[in-house]
Design an enzyme around this catalytic site. Structure first.
Site, mmCIF file in Angstrom:
data_model
loop_
_atom_site.group_PDB
_atom_site.id
_atom_site.type_symbol
_atom_site.label_atom_id
_atom_site.label_comp_id
_atom_site.label_asym_id
_atom_site.label_seq_id
_atom_site.Cartn_x
_atom_site.Cartn_y
_atom_site.Cartn_z
ATOM 1 N N ASP A 16 1.301 -0.851 0.542
ATOM 2 C CA ASP A 16 0.176 -0.271 -0.389
ATOM 3 C C ASP A 16 0.870 1.340 0.321
ATOM 4 O O ASP A 16 0.277 2.643 -0.925
ATOM 5 C CB ASP A 16 -1.108 -0.200 1.293
ATOM 6 C CG ASP A 16 -2.286 1.172 1.137
ATOM 7 O OD1 ASP A 16 -2.024 1.071 0.111
ATOM 8 O OD2 ASP A 16 -2.294 1.599 2.290
ATOM 9 N N CYS A 44 -19.340 -8.428 -12.335
ATOM 10 C CA CYS A 44 -20.339 -7.479 -11.127
ATOM 11 C C CYS A 44 -21.681 -7.105 -11.781
ATOM 12 O O CYS A 44 -23.297 -6.911 -11.107
ATOM 13 C CB CYS A 44 -20.184 -6.014 -11.265
ATOM 14 S SG CYS A 44 -18.589 -5.769 -9.782
ATOM 15 N N CYS A 71 -25.535 -5.482 -10.941
ATOM 16 C CA CYS A 71 -25.633 -4.689 -9.900
ATOM 17 C C CYS A 71 -25.026 -3.410 -10.170
ATOM 18 O O CYS A 71 -23.683 -3.302 -9.966
ATOM 19 C CB CYS A 71 -25.112 -5.541 -8.978
ATOM 20 S SG CYS A 71 -25.160 -5.116 -7.497
ATOM 21 N N CYS A 129 -23.822 5.144 -1.744
ATOM 22 C CA CYS A 129 -22.864 6.307 -1.838
ATOM 23 C C CYS A 129 -22.971 7.256 -1.174
ATOM 24 O O CYS A 129 -23.730 7.613 -1.820
ATOM 25 C CB CYS A 129 -21.840 6.338 -2.670
ATOM 26 S SG CYS A 129 -20.653 7.714 -2.275
ATOM 27 N N CYS A 155 -19.751 1.277 0.876
ATOM 28 C CA CYS A 155 -20.117 1.181 -0.565
ATOM 29 C C CYS A 155 -19.284 -0.772 -0.777
ATOM 30 O O CYS A 155 -20.117 -1.261 -1.520
ATOM 31 C CB CYS A 155 -19.575 1.339 -1.818
ATOM 32 S SG CYS A 155 -17.927 1.650 -1.772
ATOM 33 N N CYS A 176 -22.294 -4.997 -1.100
ATOM 34 C CA CYS A 176 -22.182 -5.741 -1.547
ATOM 35 C C CYS A 176 -22.175 -6.938 -2.083
ATOM 36 O O CYS A 176 -21.607 -7.803 -1.173
ATOM 37 C CB CYS A 176 -20.690 -5.860 -2.073
ATOM 38 S SG CYS A 176 -20.211 -6.750 -3.484
#
Length: 365
Positions: A144, A198, A201, A208, A254, A258
């Protein structure tokens, strides 16, 4: 001449060792730069969607791909570690006197946990490669903080796909994966990239609170609550303060909605990511009272520590202003004279919000 059979055997054993260390996903991708991936990054930067994250732009040429950073790289080993929560990340949405902290930040700092695990796996790989007759192996590990595009590399390595919320989604672990990468000069056979699943969807887009998605697979970080509460310096724009609700560090909305999360197993996560009791449902009144010393003590070993006390209190004040809790007027008022100008301004805003609400609910004479 490189023996493909030896490398394939090493690849299989490496996957087993990764699982033993605690990684739940592993995949292999080519190290060559991907022009399409680089073009998408440049488009995002040109649009200004990175906001104040200047480092994204400053090292954009290195982010284009693994070999732009390290020309000797031949393979990317993409790895994932689960932090799937055992509780509902959205449960505190209707508890305004409490603060909401993103699931990933409720336990130990994932940078430290992943880096330690990656180094352990890297040492194993160097030793096993030498024992297999492959000579001295060179590699680099990343979590990261380096100019590495972990999410598209994870997709290229087949451990998931980048969903419409732009985060990696796994069929087995949903949206709850910490990602790490090892670049190596061993030419491992690449795995197949993951298909996008996805479908039609749009749950993440609709969830959000600040409309941070200009479209599917595109994120304007300047509007994202995670960015605003963690990366944004200075006062948070007024238009985002009410939508922030009681979120004080990150946002899981968000990710949490899922549908693929139904396959995620909280038991699969590293035990270091178990939430600290005091961070699951902290009281805003307690957080607002933190001075710098108390802040550092409370968040020792936590990723939250890196934003500092002032930015953290700024976030807590916005949550207090949104709370409608008259009991928070005193803690907010105590911050009106804070040495940090942004904290003092946000305290004035929060006090005005609480006072206005008090007038609205006051019974008529």
């Amino acid at each position: 001449m490189v023996n493909a059979e030896v490398i394939d055997g090493l690849k299989t054993r490496l996957a087993g060792e990764a699982a033993r260390i605690g990684f739940v996903s592993i995949g292999f991708a080519p190290a060559q730069d991907d022009p399409a991936r680089a073009a998408r990054l440049q488009e995002w930067l040109t649009a200004g969607f990175h906001g104040q994250m200047e480092w994204m732009e400053a090292r954009a040429e290195v982010r284009r791909g693994p070999q732009s950073m390290w020309p000797e790289a031949r393979s990317v080993i993409a790895l994932g570690m689960s932090y799937a929560p055992s509780h509902d990340p959205l449960a505190l949405a209707e508890a305004p006197e409490h603060a909401r902290i993103s699931v990933y930040a409720q336990g130990a700092d994932y940078h430290d946990i992943l880096k330690k695990a990656l180094k352990r796996l890297a040492r194993w790989l160097v030793e096993e490669a030498a024992a297999a007759g492959l000579g001295e192996t060179r590699l680099k590990v990343f979590v990261d903080t380096a100019p590495v595009m972990e999410k598209p590399l994870g997709a290229a390595a087949g451990i998931g796909w980048q969903g419409k919320h732009t985060n990696l989604v796994s069929r087995d672990h949903g949206s709850w994966l910490f990602l790490g990468a090892i670049y190596t000069d061993i030419p491992f056979a690449p795995d197949q990239p993951h298909d996008d699943r996805c479908g039609s969807c749009h749950a993440c887009q609709e969830a959000c609170p600040t409309d941070a998605f200009p479209g599917p697979y595109r994120l304007d970080a300047r509007r994202c609550i995670s960015y605003l509460t963690i990366e944004h310096k200075g006062a948070i724009p007024l238009e985002f303060r009410k939508p922030m609700g009681n979120r004080i560090y990150g946002c899981d909305d968000c990710l949490a909605v899922c549908p693929w999360n139904k396959f995620a197993q909280g038991a699969a996560r590293n035990k270091a990511f178990l939430p600290r009791a005091e961070l699951v449902s902290p009281r805003l009144a307690d957080l607002l009272a933190l001075d710098d010393k108390a802040f550092r003590e409370l968040f020792s070993g936590s990723p939250i520590k890196r934003i500092g006390r002032d930015r953290f209190i700024r976030n807590c004040l916005i949550a207090a202003g949104n709370s409608g809790q008259s009991s928070l007027i005193g803690p907010v008022r105590a911050l009106l004279a804070d040495p940090d100008a942004v904290v003092a301004e946000t305290a004035r805003w929060a006090l005005d919000e609480l006072a206005a609400l008090a007038l609205e609910v006051r019974p008529s004479p």
